[in-house]
Design a protein around this motif. Structure first.
Motif, PDB file in Angstrom:
ATOM      1  N   SER A 316       0.834  -1.210   0.000  1.00 51.15           N
ATOM      2  CA  SER A 316       0.000   0.000   0.000  1.00 51.15           C
ATOM      3  C   SER A 316       0.865   1.255   0.000  1.00 51.15           C
ATOM      4  N   ILE A 317       1.997   1.208   0.705  1.00 52.25           N
ATOM      5  CA  ILE A 317       2.926   2.345   0.720  1.00 52.25           C
ATOM      6  C   ILE A 317       3.476   2.592  -0.683  1.00 52.25           C
ATOM      7  N   ASN A 318       3.765   1.522  -1.403  1.00 56.45           N
ATOM      8  CA  ASN A 318       4.249   1.659  -2.781  1.00 56.45           C
ATOM      9  C   ASN A 318       3.235   2.351  -3.678  1.00 56.45           C
ATOM     10  N   SER A 319       1.950   2.295  -3.274  1.00 54.75           N
ATOM     11  CA  SER A 319       0.883   2.936  -4.054  1.00 54.75           C
ATOM     12  C   SER A 319       0.544   4.329  -3.539  1.00 54.75           C
ATOM     13  N   GLY A 320       1.354   4.825  -2.613  1.00 54.34           N
ATOM     14  CA  GLY A 320       1.156   6.196  -2.139  1.00 54.34           C
ATOM     15  C   GLY A 320       0.514   6.336  -0.777  1.00 54.34           C
ATOM     16  N   SER A 321       0.317   5.230  -0.066  1.00 56.58           N
ATOM     17  CA  SER A 321      -0.296   5.298   1.258  1.00 56.58           C
ATOM     18  C   SER A 321       0.737   5.654   2.323  1.00 56.58           C
ATOM     19  N   VAL A 322       0.234   6.037   3.489  1.00 55.71           N
ATOM     20  CA  VAL A 322       1.074   6.279   4.657  1.00 55.71           C
ATOM     21  C   VAL A 322       0.551   5.404   5.791  1.00 55.71           C
ATOM     22  N   VAL A 323       1.392   5.232   6.815  1.00 54.28           N
ATOM     23  CA  VAL A 323       0.977   4.457   7.988  1.00 54.28           C
ATOM     24  C   VAL A 323       1.024   5.380   9.203  1.00 54.28           C
ATOM     25  N   ARG A 324      -0.079   5.471   9.902  1.00 55.23           N
ATOM     26  CA  ARG A 324      -0.163   6.241  11.133  1.00 55.23           C
ATOM     27  C   ARG A 324      -0.424   5.281  12.289  1.00 55.23           C
ATOM     28  N   ALA A 325       0.250   5.524  13.410  1.00 49.56           N
ATOM     29  CA  ALA A 325       0.089   4.670  14.582  1.00 49.56           C
ATOM     30  C   ALA A 325      -0.266   5.517  15.793  1.00 49.56           C
ATOM     31  N   LEU A 326      -1.076   4.960  16.688  1.00 44.89           N
ATOM     32  CA  LEU A 326      -1.416   5.658  17.920  1.00 44.89           C
ATOM     33  C   LEU A 326      -1.361   4.687  19.081  1.00 44.89           C
ATOM     34  N   PRO A 327      -0.878   5.167  20.229  1.00 44.75           N
ATOM     35  CA  PRO A 327      -0.713   4.287  21.379  1.00 44.75           C
ATOM     36  C   PRO A 327      -2.020   4.079  22.132  1.00 44.75           C
ATOM     37  N   GLY A 328      -2.155   2.897  22.676  1.00 43.96           N
ATOM     38  CA  GLY A 328      -3.285   2.597  23.546  1.00 43.96           C
ATOM     39  C   GLY A 328      -2.768   2.140  24.892  1.00 43.96           C
ATOM     40  N   LYS A 329      -2.629   3.085  25.832  1.00 49.07           N
ATOM     41  CA  LYS A 329      -2.156   2.738  27.167  1.00 49.07           C
ATOM     42  C   LYS A 329      -3.172   1.814  27.842  1.00 49.07           C
ATOM     43  N   ASN A 380       9.563   1.592  21.933  1.00 49.61           N
ATOM     44  CA  ASN A 380      10.378   2.669  22.498  1.00 49.61           C
ATOM     45  C   ASN A 380       9.967   4.029  21.954  1.00 49.61           C
ATOM     46  N   ARG A 381       9.641   4.067  20.666  1.00 52.44           N
ATOM     47  CA  ARG A 381       9.267   5.329  20.037  1.00 52.44           C
ATOM     48  C   ARG A 381       8.024   5.932  20.705  1.00 52.44           C
ATOM     49  N   PHE A 382       7.106   5.062  21.135  1.00 52.13           N
ATOM     50  CA  PHE A 382       5.867   5.526  21.746  1.00 52.13           C
ATOM     51  C   PHE A 382       5.901   5.449  23.275  1.00 52.13           C
ATOM     52  N   ASN A 383       7.068   5.046  23.829  1.00 51.23           N
ATOM     53  CA  ASN A 383       7.224   4.954  25.284  1.00 51.23           C
ATOM     54  C   ASN A 383       6.155   4.056  25.903  1.00 51.23           C
ATOM     55  N   LEU A 384       5.998   2.869  25.353  1.00 50.01           N
ATOM     56  CA  LEU A 384       4.974   1.929  25.803  1.00 50.01           C
ATOM     57  C   LEU A 384       5.540   0.928  26.802  1.00 50.01           C
ATOM     58  N   ASN A 385       4.643   0.316  27.556  1.00 42.68           N
ATOM     59  CA  ASN A 385       4.994  -0.707  28.538  1.00 42.68           C
ATOM     60  C   ASN A 385       4.217  -1.980  28.248  1.00 42.68           C
ATOM     61  N   ASP A 386       4.563  -3.039  28.923  1.00 42.63           N
ATOM     62  CA  ASP A 386       3.756  -4.251  28.830  1.00 42.63           C
ATOM     63  C   ASP A 386       2.342  -3.942  29.317  1.00 42.63           C
ATOM     64  N   GLY A 387       1.380  -4.477  28.592  1.00 44.42           N
ATOM     65  CA  GLY A 387      -0.021  -4.169  28.888  1.00 44.42           C
ATOM     66  C   GLY A 387      -0.590  -3.076  28.006  1.00 44.42           C
ATOM     67  N   ASP A 388       0.302  -2.442  27.197  1.00 43.79           N
ATOM     68  CA  ASP A 388      -0.142  -1.412  26.256  1.00 43.79           C
ATOM     69  C   ASP A 388      -0.276  -2.008  24.857  1.00 43.79           C
ATOM     70  N   ALA A 389      -0.840  -1.209  23.956  1.00 41.25           N
ATOM     71  CA  ALA A 389      -1.004  -1.651  22.568  1.00 41.25           C
ATOM     72  C   ALA A 389      -0.693  -0.494  21.630  1.00 41.25           C
ATOM     73  N   LEU A 390      -0.457  -0.833  20.382  1.00 45.19           N
ATOM     74  CA  LEU A 390      -0.236   0.151  19.332  1.00 45.19           C
ATOM     75  C   LEU A 390      -1.183  -0.189  18.187  1.00 45.19           C
ATOM     76  N   PHE A 391      -1.913   0.836  17.700  1.00 49.86           N
ATOM     77  CA  PHE A 391      -2.893   0.618  16.641  1.00 49.86           C
ATOM     78  C   PHE A 391      -2.457   1.349  15.375  1.00 49.86           C
ATOM     79  N   PHE A 392      -2.773   0.756  14.215  1.00 51.74           N
ATOM     80  CA  PHE A 392      -2.250   1.247  12.941  1.00 51.74           C
ATOM     81  C   PHE A 392      -3.364   1.498  11.921  1.00 51.74           C
ATOM     82  N   CYS A 393      -3.179   2.595  11.148  1.00 50.97           N
ATOM     83  CA  CYS A 393      -4.031   2.902   9.994  1.00 50.97           C
ATOM     84  C   CYS A 393      -3.120   3.041   8.786  1.00 50.97           C
ATOM     85  N   CYS A 394      -3.473   2.397   7.694  1.00 47.82           N
ATOM     86  CA  CYS A 394      -2.684   2.515   6.460  1.00 47.82           C
ATOM     87  C   CYS A 394      -3.616   2.854   5.319  1.00 47.82           C
TER      88      CYS A 394
END
Length: 587
Positions: A316-329, A380-394
């Motif tokens: 999808s990135i090759n077709s011009g998409s981007v990926v956005r991520a947000l943390p879920g504490k 590390n980039r999102f300063n997350l801990n065990d028990g947290d999650a990271l969600f993605f949109c592409c």
């Protein structure tokens, strides 16, 4: 002495016991105790209890009166017995024994009960708005509105602003929303337009040599209704300043907004108005109307997935998409991940990717595909801990931003992260001057066409139009846009070029804005302004979910005034006077 009252219904106290007084108002409630009738008499100010005993000549009369009938009474103020004191009313220690009664107006059967908070539906409430406004909450909303406007006026005058009124009948312009048009009888075949805003006039006031102008301005836009926008008309604090830069406008506006929110709310009001660029807002919050009452920031993580083994994103990135991520504490569970994925599908997305962090490892299809190294890098980039999650949109940038922004709000609401006791403001700055219309694929103004481009004429000639930024700014509070403003384009050559890029030739500018463009050729000062929305300010302070709750006589969502019957058909003779003929096929 006033014929109808010596006191209003919120004034009598223990200190008035033994006095003979007059009250007038509406019958709010009645309680028949056989030998005694107690009436809650209500006026604009409050409620007083009056009492009539069975020996009175008008006992039967008041017994037969319907609620909301208007009466005037005279009588003696008495102290209530201890067991009958109403601690919920300022007048609850006393009552008035009625000696005289005058019926001023009888009420017929009520279509809605004034002494109840029951929801009667929009149509009934708006058709009988004069009754609805007698109810406590709508009534107090309108009182609040009046007090807010009065305070705004005082604060503006303190800063040496002068209040002027600009014309209501003006010319149509090719900006913003649809105009409301008014046919001219004298100049048949020609039309006035109701002003979408006093934009050109307030700039002309600056050219006229005045330094600081404001008004509580009515604005008219033929656009659809929504919860924070009224169809048809709205009011704004319209202001303009000469010889200013962007920060000067901020310095004039912030104290007014801060003081109004501080004065009329018990919530915390953050005095720090953060400045965020439009670009950063779209990346970090997925919207240019960010709610900053909670700490969740989106990041662009496209770089992590370029050429990765998670082929869905990589391709999808090759077709011009981007990926956005947000943390879920504290969102690191499969049930929450599945819920987010299902929710994303309701938003028209194929779904939402995720990584769950727990027990020292990263779990989920994305983590399996990109490996532990990149998963740890993201943690590390999102300063997350065990028990947290990271969600993605592409997806394409605008789509990914929008979905990530909505997901940010959903997570905050689900995890109870929003500080509901806070007003948090920010300025969104550095808006793009232009954007591409998705339907026509043509360049058009993205904000206000009268804004000064950053870099002036040089930027318009040398830069890609989509890279040109403008001195435009929005004021946002708790995720709601309160205001838009700009430093204005006051140089004819720059204005001609700016409009030319958007597809409007010099002749269009001369034809559509003759007063403004002509005035600029006679010496115009640099100037700028802003226009905070009165209705939205009151809506926030009244804690109402819908803007119609703070407007005196609002229209329905279909832009109809069902109380007055507008819009309505007009007499054929009126049309003939105007030189108009209706298309009978239009219904």
């Amino acid at each position: 002495m006033n014929k109808f009252r010596t006191h209003n219904c919120n004034q009598i106290r223990i200190s008035n016991v033994g006095e003979k007084i007059k009250l007038s108002g509406w019958i709010h409630r009645k309680r028949d105790h056989g030998q005694l009738i107690f009436v809650d008499l209500r006026d604009h100010y409050g409620i007083s209890q009056i009492v009539v005993d069975s020996s009175s000549d008008f006992f039967k009369t008041i017994e037969s009166l319907s609620l909301e009938s208007v009466i005037s009474i005279a009588g003696e103020v008495l102290k209530r017995s201890e067991d009958t004191i109403n601690k919920h009313l300022p007048t609850g220690d006393v009552e008035v024994k009625v000696d005289k009664l005058e019926i001023l107006s009888n009420s017929t059967a009520l279509p809605l009960q004034v002494n109840s908070d029951e929801d009667y539906g929009e149509e009934t409430r708006l058709k009988y708005r004069f009754l609805d406004l007698r109810r406590s909450r709508p009534h107090q909303n309108i009182v609040l509105r009046s007090k807010i406007i009065q305070t705004i006026r005082e604060k503006m005058i303190e800063q040496d602003f002068l209040e002027f009124q600009t014309p209501i009948l003006t010319a149509s312009s090719p900006e913003g929303a649809r105009d409301f048009l008014v046919p001219s009888r004298i100049n048949k075949g020609k039309f006035y337009a109701l002003p979408q805003a006093p934009q050109q006039f307030k700039q002309l006031i600056m050219v006229s040599g005045f330094d600081r102008y404001f008004q509580i301005a009515p604005c008219f836009r033929d656009e659809d209704s929504r919860a924070d926008r009224s169809p048809g008309e709205f009011y704004q604090l319209d202001l303009e300043m000469a010889f200013v830069e962007q920060q000067d406008v901020f310095n004039a506006t912030q104290p007014v907004i801060y003081e109004v929110f501080k004065k009329f709310s018990n919530k915390k009001v953050d005095k720090n108005f953060e400045k965020i660029t439009f670009k950063d807002a779209m990346i970090k919050y997925g919207t240019d109307k960010p709610d900053l009452r909670f700490d969740i920031e989106i990041q662009d993580v496209t770089d992590v997935f370029i050429g990765s083994d998670f082929k869905i994103f990589a391709n999808s990135i090759n077709s011009g998409s981007v990926v956005r991520a947000l943390p879920g504490k504290k969102c690191g569970s499969r049930s929450i991940a599945d819920k987010m994925n299902s929710w994303a599908q309701t938003q028209g997305s194929p779904g939402m990717g995720y990584i769950i962090y727990g027990e020292g490892e990263a779990k989920g299809p994305i983590a399996n595909a990109i490996g532990s190294g990149k998963s740890s890098e993201l943690k590390n980039r999102f300063n997350l801990n065990d028990g947290d999650a990271l969600f993605f949109c592409c997806s394409k940038e605008s789509v990914a931003s929008d979905l990530a922004g909505k997901a940010r709000l959903m997570i905050a609401e689900e995890m109870n992260m929003i500080d509901k006791n806070l007003f948090k403001f920010c300025w969104i700055v550095d808006y793009p001057m232009y954007e591409i219309n998705d339907q026509t694929n043509k360049i058009e103004f993205s904000h206000n066409p009268f804004s000064m481009p950053q870099g002036g004429l040089k930027a318009l000639y040398e830069k890609n139009p989509l890279d040109v930024l403008a001195f435009q700014y929005d004021l946002v509070c708790n995720g709601i846009e309160l205001s838009s403003g700009a430093i204005r384009n006051h140089v004819p050559e720059i204005m001609y070029k700016a409009f030319d890029i958007a597809g409007y030739g010099k002749e269009v500018v001369n034809n559509k804005f003759p007063g403004l463009i002509n005035a600029f050729s006679y010496g115009a000062p640099p100037h700028g302004g802003i226009a905070p929305g009165i209705d939205r300010i009151v809506m926030l302070l009244a804690e109402e979910p819908n803007i119609r709750e703070v407007i005196l006589f609002p229209m329905t969502g279909k832009a109809e005034d069902i109380m007055m019957g507008a819009p309505s058909e007009v007499d054929k003779n009126q049309l003939n006077e105007l030189g108009l003929k209706l298309d009978t096929k239009i219904k």
